[in-house]
Design a protein around this motif. Structure first.
Motif, PDB file in Angstrom:
ATOM      1  N   GLY A 189       0.723  -1.753  -0.139  1.00  0.00           N
ATOM      2  CA  GLY A 189      -0.314   0.117   0.232  1.00  0.00           C
ATOM      3  C   GLY A 189       0.305   1.548  -0.487  1.00  0.00           C
ATOM      4  N   LEU A 190       2.436   1.342   0.697  1.00  0.00           N
ATOM      5  CA  LEU A 190       2.904   2.295   0.377  1.00  0.00           C
ATOM      6  C   LEU A 190       4.399   2.515  -0.282  1.00  0.00           C
ATOM      7  N   GLY A 191       4.314   1.489  -0.407  1.00  0.00           N
ATOM      8  CA  GLY A 191       5.345   1.207  -1.148  1.00  0.00           C
ATOM      9  C   GLY A 191       5.002   2.036  -3.304  1.00  0.00           C
ATOM     10  N   HIS A 192       3.469   1.021  -4.175  1.00  0.00           N
ATOM     11  CA  HIS A 192       3.422   1.194  -4.360  1.00  0.00           C
ATOM     12  C   HIS A 192       3.406   2.680  -5.167  1.00  0.00           C
ATOM     13  N   VAL A 193       2.810   3.699  -3.728  1.00  0.00           N
ATOM     14  CA  VAL A 193       2.493   5.066  -3.929  1.00  0.00           C
ATOM     15  C   VAL A 193       3.287   5.656  -4.156  1.00  0.00           C
ATOM     16  N   GLY A 194       4.852   5.049  -3.415  1.00  0.00           N
ATOM     17  CA  GLY A 194       5.644   5.327  -3.236  1.00  0.00           C
ATOM     18  C   GLY A 194       6.696   5.818  -5.120  1.00  0.00           C
ATOM     19  N   VAL A 195       6.345   4.193  -5.431  1.00  0.00           N
ATOM     20  CA  VAL A 195       7.582   3.970  -6.866  1.00  0.00           C
ATOM     21  C   VAL A 195       7.084   5.220  -7.737  1.00  0.00           C
ATOM     22  N   LYS A 196       5.395   4.889  -7.826  1.00  0.00           N
ATOM     23  CA  LYS A 196       4.479   6.106  -8.663  1.00  0.00           C
ATOM     24  C   LYS A 196       5.872   7.695  -8.446  1.00  0.00           C
ATOM     25  N   ILE A 197       5.861   8.152  -7.461  1.00  0.00           N
ATOM     26  CA  ILE A 197       5.857   9.049  -6.905  1.00  0.00           C
ATOM     27  C   ILE A 197       7.388   9.969  -7.461  1.00  0.00           C
ATOM     28  N   ALA A 198       7.986   9.027  -7.000  1.00  0.00           N
ATOM     29  CA  ALA A 198       9.475   8.697  -7.461  1.00  0.00           C
ATOM     30  C   ALA A 198       9.947   9.032  -8.317  1.00  0.00           C
ATOM     31  N   SER A 199       9.286   8.127  -9.829  1.00  0.00           N
ATOM     32  CA  SER A 199       9.236   8.197 -10.737  1.00  0.00           C
ATOM     33  C   SER A 199       8.771   9.691 -11.630  1.00  0.00           C
ATOM     34  N   ALA A 200       7.672  10.108 -10.891  1.00  0.00           N
ATOM     35  CA  ALA A 200       7.132  11.329 -11.407  1.00  0.00           C
ATOM     36  C   ALA A 200       8.716  12.633 -10.653  1.00  0.00           C
ATOM     37  N   MET A 201       8.860  12.262 -10.131  1.00  0.00           N
ATOM     38  CA  MET A 201      10.157  13.715  -9.565  1.00  0.00           C
ATOM     39  C   MET A 201      11.079  13.053 -10.505  1.00  0.00           C
ATOM     40  N   GLY A 202      10.733  12.498 -11.155  1.00  0.00           N
ATOM     41  CA  GLY A 202      12.575  11.647 -12.134  1.00  0.00           C
ATOM     42  C   GLY A 202      14.099  11.677 -11.187  1.00  0.00           C
ATOM     43  N   ALA A 203      13.670  10.354 -10.247  1.00  0.00           N
ATOM     44  CA  ALA A 203      14.592   9.804 -10.198  1.00  0.00           C
ATOM     45  C   ALA A 203      14.359   7.920 -10.392  1.00  0.00           C
ATOM     46  N   GLU A 204      15.642   7.933 -10.356  1.00  0.00           N
ATOM     47  CA  GLU A 204      15.947   6.093 -10.888  1.00  0.00           C
ATOM     48  C   GLU A 204      15.449   5.888  -9.931  1.00  0.00           C
ATOM     49  N   VAL A 205      14.061   4.668 -10.610  1.00  0.00           N
ATOM     50  CA  VAL A 205      13.443   3.662  -9.371  1.00  0.00           C
ATOM     51  C   VAL A 205      13.965   2.351  -9.122  1.00  0.00           C
ATOM     52  N   ARG A 333      -6.923  -9.704   4.140  1.00  0.00           N
ATOM     53  CA  ARG A 333      -6.798  -9.777   3.454  1.00  0.00           C
ATOM     54  C   ARG A 333      -5.161  -9.186   3.710  1.00  0.00           C
ATOM     55  N   VAL A 334      -5.455  -7.637   4.470  1.00  0.00           N
ATOM     56  CA  VAL A 334      -4.238  -6.522   4.602  1.00  0.00           C
ATOM     57  C   VAL A 334      -3.020  -7.383   5.255  1.00  0.00           C
ATOM     58  N   TYR A 341      -3.844  -2.191  -4.133  1.00  0.00           N
ATOM     59  CA  TYR A 341      -2.979  -2.592  -3.378  1.00  0.00           C
ATOM     60  C   TYR A 341      -3.742  -1.509  -1.825  1.00  0.00           C
ATOM     61  N   ARG A 342      -4.284  -0.844  -2.124  1.00  0.00           N
ATOM     62  CA  ARG A 342      -4.572  -0.265  -1.124  1.00  0.00           C
ATOM     63  C   ARG A 342      -7.083  -0.318  -1.230  1.00  0.00           C
ATOM     64  N   PHE A 343      -6.844  -1.218   0.013  1.00  0.00           N
ATOM     65  CA  PHE A 343      -8.978  -1.229   0.208  1.00  0.00           C
ATOM     66  C   PHE A 343      -9.162   0.196   0.558  1.00  0.00           C
ATOM     67  N   VAL A 344     -10.508   0.928  -0.642  1.00  0.00           N
ATOM     68  CA  VAL A 344     -11.173   1.632  -0.281  1.00  0.00           C
ATOM     69  C   VAL A 344     -12.705   1.605   0.322  1.00  0.00           C
TER      70      VAL A 344
END
Ligand SMILES: [Zn+2]
Ligand SMILES: [Zn+2]
Length: 350
Positions: A189-205, A333-334, A341-344
């Motif tokens: 739940g945390l990591g998948h959002v981190g991948v999206k944000i870090a990649s959008a910031m331009g880092a090599e992820v 399930r969590v 990756y996240r229940f809402v």
């Protein structure tokens, strides 16, 4: 007082049941929110099951709240009726200590008022402690209500209020961006959002996950590299490689082995919180001037910055929407890491 429907557990081993709770009358700076969606964070489970101690019952968790403003107090200037808004992990803080003045309310010295399970005066919440977002309505002081920009669905925005800012804040603080090699440990739940944000910031992820089972998703979310940590070769191949490593895993990891993946002046940031102390060899941090750090959610201004960034880059959480009567099953399930990756919770089902 007004009343709202909510889902609560009444004991650590209890099941969620529909209850009616009271929300306070609007003060001059208060905002009444019709909650549309509430994300399920692992912290909700720890609290509902009293795994961290001090839980109060009936317990209404939920700190990933997205909805619409239903009414505002007489002095409110930041939000209007009908606005798309969110509430994260905090609903108030002292406003006067050094961290609060710096806009880092999550580090408030007397302690921020968390969205659920924090003792408060009965005028704030009739029961004497805060009750969170598994509910149809909530009243929050305007400074702790953020705007959700057009362009992000309220459902995929909800998890950003905790998971999103928990990753965004350290990525900003340690200057993730072009030319920086960033690793995310864990693709949940945390990591998948981190991948999206870090990649959008331009880092090599790079994703460091136990197995390669989510590699296809990781690549889709913007990861450039993906390694299995169950393979010892990963730790040889990536030695002295990263500027920044974010650990989102709350299970015990051989943290010293991960520290060795940092290059000169690199930093490993702890976001997941296992219960046991960490084992670190002093030589591992002294060599290459490595740092071991931690970070906890983010301030209100940074939460707004994160939402604006996500809207601009088309980032939302990957979610599975459930009805309120499915919360117990979702918790199972969590805990079993069986969610992408996240229940809402759709509060229309309350
Ligand atoms: Zn959370
Ligand atoms: Zn403070």
């Amino acid at each position: 007082m007004s009343t709202a429907a909510a889902y609560a557990v009444s004991a650590p081993d209890g099941r969620f049941e529909k209850v009616t709770i009271e929300r306070r009358e609007l003060g001059p700076h208060d905002v009444l929110i019709d909650i549309k969606y509430a994300g399920i964070c692992h912290s909700d489970i720890h609290t509902a099951r009293d795994e961290w101690g001090g839980a109060k019952y009936p317990c209404v968790p939920g700190h990933e709240i997205a909805g619409l403003v239903a009414a505002v107090g007489s002095a409110v200037t930041r939000h209007r009726v009908g606005d798309r808004v969110g509430v994260g992990c905090m609903v108030d803080s002292c406003g006067e200590c050094e961290p609060c003045v710096a806009g880092e309310e999550q580090y408030c010295i007397p302690g921020a008022t968390m969205t659920y399970n924090t003792p408060v005066a009965p005028e704030i919440q009739a029961d004497g402690y805060t009750m969170g977002g598994y509910s149809t309505q909530i009243v929050v002081t305007e400074n702790f209500v953020v705007s959700i920009p057009e362009g992000i669905g309220l459902d995929v925005a909800a998890p950003l209020l905790c998971a999103g800012v928990t990753l965004f804040s350290p990525l900003r603080h340690w200057n993730a961006g072009p030319g920086k090699r960033v690793a995310i440990i864990g693709m949940g739940g945390l990591g998948h959002v981190g991948v999206k944000i870090a990649s959008a910031m331009g880092a090599e992820v790079t994703v460091l996950s136990h197995s390669l089972s989510k590699q296809e998703d990781g690549t889709k979310f913007g990861a450039h590299h993906y390694y299995a940590t169950s393979d010892r070769q990963t730790f040889r191949d990536l030695r002295n490689h990263f500027d920044l490593i974010l650990n989102t895993v709350s299970a015990d990891l051989p943290i010293d082995s991960y520290l060795k993946l940092l290059r000169l002046d690199g930093t490993l940031v702890i976001l997941g919180l296992p219960e046991n102390p960490l084992q670190i060899k002093p030589f591992t941090v002294a060599g290459y001037r490595r740092s071991l750090a931690g970070s906890m959610i983010g301030g209100i201004a940074q939460t707004q910055e994160m939402l604006n960034f996500c809207a601009e880059h088309g980032i939302g959480a990957e979610i599975e929407t459930i009805s309120a009567d499915q919360i117990d099953g979702a918790y199972e399930r969590v805990v079993a890491s069986d969610v992408r990756y996240r229940f809402v919770i759709d509060t229309a089902t309350m």
